[in-house]
Design a protein around this motif. Structure first.
Motif, short mmCIF file in Angstrom:
data_model
loop_
_atom_site.label_atom_id
_atom_site.label_comp_id
_atom_site.label_asym_id
_atom_site.label_seq_id
_atom_site.Cartn_x
_atom_site.Cartn_y
_atom_site.Cartn_z
N ILE A 22 -40.46 -47.19 -2.68
CA ILE A 22 -40.36 -48.63 -2.91
C ILE A 22 -39.48 -48.93 -4.11
O ILE A 22 -38.77 -49.93 -4.15
N LEU A 25 -35.88 -49.37 -3.25
CA LEU A 25 -35.46 -50.62 -2.60
C LEU A 25 -34.57 -51.49 -3.49
O LEU A 25 -33.43 -51.77 -3.11
N ILE A 218 -35.16 -55.18 12.09
CA ILE A 218 -34.94 -54.15 11.08
C ILE A 218 -34.69 -52.80 11.74
O ILE A 218 -33.75 -52.07 11.41
N VAL A 228 -27.27 -51.12 6.61
CA VAL A 228 -28.44 -50.68 5.87
C VAL A 228 -28.61 -51.34 4.49
O VAL A 228 -29.70 -51.78 4.15
N VAL A 231 -30.35 -54.47 4.82
CA VAL A 231 -31.76 -54.27 5.15
C VAL A 231 -32.55 -53.96 3.88
O VAL A 231 -33.69 -54.40 3.71
N MET A 232 -31.91 -53.20 2.97
CA MET A 232 -32.56 -52.90 1.69
C MET A 232 -32.86 -54.20 0.94
O MET A 232 -33.93 -54.37 0.36
N LEU A 234 -33.26 -57.16 2.27
CA LEU A 234 -34.33 -57.83 2.99
C LEU A 234 -35.68 -57.18 2.65
O LEU A 234 -36.67 -57.87 2.37
N GLY A 235 -35.67 -55.83 2.65
CA GLY A 235 -36.89 -55.09 2.33
C GLY A 235 -37.41 -55.45 0.96
O GLY A 235 -38.62 -55.63 0.76
N LEU A 238 -39.12 -58.70 1.12
CA LEU A 238 -40.40 -58.56 1.81
C LEU A 238 -41.46 -57.95 0.91
O LEU A 238 -42.62 -58.36 0.92
N VAL A 239 -41.06 -56.94 0.14
CA VAL A 239 -42.01 -56.30 -0.77
C VAL A 239 -42.54 -57.32 -1.78
O VAL A 239 -43.75 -57.39 -2.03
N SER A 242 -44.94 -59.58 -0.05
CA SER A 242 -46.20 -58.87 0.21
C SER A 242 -47.07 -58.81 -1.03
O SER A 242 -48.28 -59.05 -0.98
N PRO C 119 -48.24 -50.24 -2.11
CA PRO C 119 -47.16 -49.67 -1.31
C PRO C 119 -47.50 -49.65 0.17
O PRO C 119 -46.63 -49.76 1.04
N TRP C 121 -49.00 -51.87 1.86
CA TRP C 121 -48.84 -53.15 2.54
C TRP C 121 -47.37 -53.59 2.64
O TRP C 121 -47.09 -54.71 3.03
N THR C 122 -46.45 -52.74 2.23
CA THR C 122 -45.05 -53.12 2.41
C THR C 122 -44.55 -52.52 3.71
O THR C 122 -45.02 -51.48 4.14
N SER C 123 -43.59 -53.18 4.30
CA SER C 123 -43.13 -52.87 5.66
C SER C 123 -43.12 -51.38 5.97
O SER C 123 -42.45 -50.58 5.32
N LEU C 125 -41.91 -49.87 8.58
CA LEU C 125 -40.59 -49.43 9.04
C LEU C 125 -39.69 -49.10 7.86
O LEU C 125 -39.01 -48.06 7.84
N ILE C 126 -39.70 -49.99 6.87
CA ILE C 126 -38.81 -49.79 5.73
C ILE C 126 -39.25 -48.59 4.93
O ILE C 126 -38.44 -47.79 4.46
N ARG C 127 -40.57 -48.41 4.80
CA ARG C 127 -41.07 -47.25 4.06
C ARG C 127 -40.63 -45.96 4.74
O ARG C 127 -40.16 -45.03 4.10
N PHE C 129 -38.13 -45.58 6.74
CA PHE C 129 -36.68 -45.44 6.60
C PHE C 129 -36.30 -44.95 5.21
O PHE C 129 -35.37 -44.16 5.04
N LEU C 130 -37.04 -45.43 4.21
CA LEU C 130 -36.72 -45.01 2.84
C LEU C 130 -36.92 -43.51 2.66
O LEU C 130 -36.22 -42.88 1.86
#
Lengths: 269, 367, 295
Positions: A22, A25, A218, A228, A231-232, A234-235, A238-239, A242, C119, C121-123, C125-127, C129-130
């Motif tokens: 995270i 990101l 995504i 990509v 998308v980062m 966007l991610g 989103l984080v 959240s 961590p 609760w974060t997407s 898909l993105i996790r 991908f990371l």
């Protein structure tokens, strides 16, 4: 209490492991390079602009929002019914019925997504946002029920009886006593169902037909390396969202505990 | 207070039965509770006393029989319209409301004006000694304060009957004793019928005009505290209320004036008909004597009535009191008795010979 | 109950009220979960050809699943991956749950749990991908190590491997493992541990003989909560495995949608479900053993 630092060091290392992806990101969301790799190339907000300009993303986001709001409301309503029934009443077949309702929590998602897909296609329901909502309500209801069951459980039964004894009807007792006391649970349930629905991929991917939602968008973007970095960005957004939602949910959960005079044992679910 | 027959009946149970599935919780309850009475339902846990209370409130349906409140049949009358209000064991104070809102909860549909209602709430709070607590959050109150809020909340509706489900069990000893006195005063002040459920025999004796002792879904005895204590209807009641010494007894003769018995260790005596109870166990006839009706006679003291001899088997020193186990000559079981430790009075040792004074008029026969 | 319960305490009998109240949720779950699962069972017993599904109940599909090389291999891979993920996740999570439960002040516990769950609760898909970003050929680790001059060539063992899939999934399900273990540790009466030491056991032995057995229900719950979803994971094999290391969920998708063989696909799904159910029941029985003597 900390006589032995090993455990503390281990836990901190574990937290770093949890947060490692995270933390990347924001690094890559603001990194001025099309390639996601070190060393970093300098600061830019271009990726946010690119993301902002993407019409497809807007459509997907709007769809996701619609689905998440609708699903979380319906799942919470169904959860209220089930949680109230399970904490308040004894009835034949209770274990079986509750088991069925909770099943999506423990069933591999692919299996029930496929089962639902097969039946919807066979019955002739066209795949759309509506079918995604059907699936998401099914998926979210067990979580809503788990949260609400603990909210209903912490209600002292004699509170209801007291209200009834003081002249209220069952309906007004529900409105005046039960609802305000479980309200924090309802809000937690709405927020958590919203988050689950927003994040959900498999059902959205297979039951959405040609409609795109955020997670599917995504997933699609990952196929194009050039997309990509956006998308980062966007991610990253989103984080942040959240974390805000979770903080609100946690706030309401704690307030609920304080209201009923309970002890904070911490944690979701 | 004494209650004469002309006091009207407030509550009447007529052959009330209650089943939970196969479990027979109430087994034919017949009883009458008078208006203005402080009535207690006393018994061990699981005896059905709370169930009986809840049938009055309307929280529990009865399987058969009739419950009358103020001469009206309560079948099909739901809890929210019955002329009763309840103080719950957990107090059931609504945690999301203030003290004021809790007390005024039942006034929602009251046609009076807002000001009049506020005045009623203030009066109710003053009555229970919580003047000025109205704006406090309910969940911040202590146990004793919650209890008072629960009382005010119930009494503000001016019910004909106030139901109290073990209201003092959650309080510590000192608070409990204080609340006992306050409850008695409150009952005299408002003058309505109080029905108290308790498993604490002392509490019931202290507070009640009359007590129903319940075992296994039945009323074993219904009487005023003194009768209950001095003339328990059965060995079981005698055992539950205070301590009683039992001695096997043989009935020698019996006529209209009384029964002549020969009790182990005590010898022959004649008991009047009102001293003769039912409720003997399979062990046969026994006589019962309360510990305080037995006195150790020290040198120079003479018995007012009769004298027996025995040996001290156990001594427990309690400060103000000393408890003795004394075995009478020729008796199988020792007797428990207590002596006040007045100045100059010695404490006997184990093994010492003791002379006991007693009177047949204090004895009861279970047969 | 007897005749008196006809009207019930708040009107209507208890059982009828309960059933009425739960009926919306129950009907929903029946229509959208039980019925589809039943349909899948029926499908799995039919034959799918170009002409469409044909009747006549047959176990042909199941025979194909159990004898087919691909299906067996994928089933085995899914089981291995999820078993490894479960093992790694639970082993790594236990000390963290223990630390938070035993070494953190009561009023700070929920803050720590909050930190642990963020961590999660974060997407998803993105996790996932990371992790690809971290472990990939040009990923963070390789590019980092190369720019530091530690390695000259990118490491290939860390990308697109079973190992990286396990790593990714272990990260994804970490919170799922920590929470149930934490809850069971919290339930342990602390005086039991003092009693253990009072009776002459060392701290380590007390942990082994008292704490660990008492926390087993939480451990088993964690095992189930991690094992069940990972065996059906679709995203990680797609993204991390690069599609080269499919698992059973990818196989179900391929057969059902790409080959359009609903019967065979249903049979694979049912087989996977049966395996999951079997493993779950085994663990639940194990749990029962640990729960014996506890409330």
């Amino acid at each position: 209490m900390n006589r032995n630092p090993t455990l503390k060091i281990y836990t901190i290392a574990y937290l770093i492991f949890l947060y490692a992806p995270i933390i990347l990101l924001p690094l890559f969301a603001f990194n001025d390079s099309k390639v996601i790799a070190f060393p970093l190339q300098g600061f830019t907000t271009n990726w946010f602009a690119e993301m902002w300009a993407d019409q497809q993303l807007f459509v997907a986001f709007r769809n996701s929002l619609l689905i998440a709001v609708t699903s979380s409301i319906f799942a919470t309503i169904l959860g209220i019914f089930a949680a109230r029934a399970s904490t308040r009443y004894k009835f034949p077949g209770k274990g079986g019925i509750l088991g069925l309702i909770m099943l999506p929590m423990v069933l591999p998602e692919m299996i029930f997504a496929m089962a639902l897909l097969v039946v919807l296609v066979a019955v002739g329901v066209p795949l759309s946002l509506f079918t995604i909502i059907l699936g998401h309500v099914l998926l979210c209801t067990p979580f809503a029920m788990a949260i609400l069951t603990s909210a209903f459980q912490s209600l002292d039964r004699s509170l209801e009886e007291a209200a009834y004894d003081l002249g209220e009807t069952p309906a007004s007792t529900f409105r005046l006593i039960i609802l305000p006391l479980v309200m924090p649970g309802i809000i937690s349930s709405l927020l958590i169902c919203f988050t689950i629905s927003l994040d959900e991929f498999i059902i959205s991917y297979f039951l959405g037909g040609n409609q795109t939602v955020l997670s599917v968008y995504i997933f699609g973007q990952f196929r194009f390396p050039a997309k990509v970095p956006a998308v980062m960005a966007l991610g990253f957004i989103l984080v942040c969202v959240s974390i805000c939602l979770l903080t609100i949910a946690e706030y309401f959960r704690r307030r609920g505990i304080a209201k009923t005079g309970g002890k904070d044992t911490g944690g979701f679910l | 207070m004494t209650f004469s027959a002309e006091k009207p009946n407030m509550i009447e149970f007529r052959d009330v039965h209650k089943y939970y599935g196969d479990y027979h919780a109430l087994r034919g309850i017949n009883a009458t509770i008078k208006a203005g009475e402080f009535f207690s339902l006393l018994g061990p846990s699981g005896c059905g006393k709370t169930t009986l209370l809840r049938t009055i409130a309307g929280f529990e349906d009865i399987s058969s029989g009739v419950v009358l409140i103020d001469s009206k049949d309560m079948a099909n009358v739901p809890a929210n319209v019955r002329p009763t209000n309840m103080v719950f064991q957990s107090y059931a104070i609504f945690p999301h409301l203030t003290v004021e809102e809790n007390v005024g909860f039942g006034l929602r549909k009251d046609p009076r004006s807002k000001d009049e209602k506020a005045k009623a709430v203030a009066e109710a709070l003053e009555m229970v000694g919580l003047k000025g607590y109205g704006k406090r959050a309910a969940h911040a109150l202590s146990g004793g304060q919650r209890q008072r809020v629960a009382l005010a909340r119930a009494l503000i509706l001016k019910p004909k009957v106030l139901l109290l489900d073990e209201p003092l069990s959650a309080l510590d000893k000192k608070m409990r004793e204080q609340m006992q006195v306050e409850l008695i005063k409150l009952q005299r002040q408002v003058g309505i019928t109080f029905i108290l459920v308790t498993h604490d025999q002392e509490e019931a004796l202290v507070m009640s005009d009359r007590i129903a002792v319940m075992f296994e879904g039945q009323i074993a005895q219904l009487a005023d505290p003194e009768t209950l204590y001095r003339r328990p209807a059965s060995r079981k009641v005698a055992d539950f209320i205070g301590t009683m010494n039992f001695a096997p007894a043989a009935v020698l003769s019996e006529d209209a004036s009384g029964v002549e018995v020969d009790a182990q260790g005590f010898g022959r005596m004649t008991l009047s008909p009102d001293q003769v109870m039912g409720g003997a166990t399979s062990e046969g006839n026994t006589i019962g004597l309360r510990p305080e009706t037995l006195t150790i006679l020290f040198d120079g003291q003479n018995a007012t009535d009769r004298e027996v001899f025995g040996t001290v088997e156990e001594v427990v020193y309690y400060g103000d009191m000393t408890y003795y186990d004394v075995r009478l000559d020729g008796a199988a079981e020792p007797l428990r008795l207590s002596m006040r430790n007045v100045p100059g009075r010695p404490v006997l040792d184990i093994g010492a010979k003791a002379r006991l004074g007693w009177s047949p008029s204090a004895a009861v026969l279970f047969r | 109950m007897e005749q008196g319960s006809k009207k019930g305490r708040f009107g209507g009998s208890e059982a009828a009220n309960g059933l009425l109240l739960i009926s919306p949720t129950a009907i929903y779950a029946t229509l959208l979960l039980a019925a589809p699962l039943f349909a899948v069972v029926v499908y799995s017993l039919m034959v799918d050809s170009k002409a469409g599904l044909a009747g006549g109940l047959t176990f042909q599909n199941y025979i194909e699943v159990w004898t087919g090389r691909i299906d067996r291999a994928l089933m085995l891979r899914s089981l291995t991956v999820s078993a490894m993920v479960t093992l790694v996740t639970v082993l790594l999570a236990y000390p963290v749950a223990y630390f938070v439960s035993f070494h953190i002040r009561q009023d700070r516990k929920s803050l720590w749990l909050f930190l642990i769950t963020i961590p999660f609760w974060t997407s998803y898909l993105i996790r996932v991908f990371l992790w690809k970003v971290i472990l990939g050929y040009n990923g963070v680790i390789n590019s980092g190590l190369m720019s530091l001059g530690i390695i000259g060539e990118p490491l290939t063992i860390i990308n697109y491997s079973i190992g990286s899939m396990i790593m990714t999934l272990a990260h994804a399900y970490a919170a799922f493992a920590i929470l149930p273990i934490f809850v069971s540790l919290e339930k342990i009466d602390r005086s039991l541990l003092e009693a253990g030491q009072d009776l002459g056991e060392s701290k380590l032995r007390t942990f082994w003989r008292v704490t660990l057995p008492l926390s087993m229900p939480g451990v088993i719950a964690a095992v189930l909560i991690v094992f069940i979803p990972t065996i059906g994971d679709y995203v990680t094999p797609e993204l991390i495995g690069g599609g080269k290391l499919p698992m059973i969920a990818n196989r179900i998708e391929a057969v059902m949608l790409k080959q359009n063989d609903k019967a065979l696909g249903s049979a694979i799904a049912m087989t996977a479900m049966a395996i999951v159910a079997l493993v779950s029941v085994a663990f639940l029985l194990l749990n029962k053993r640990f729960l014996k003597g506890q409330k």
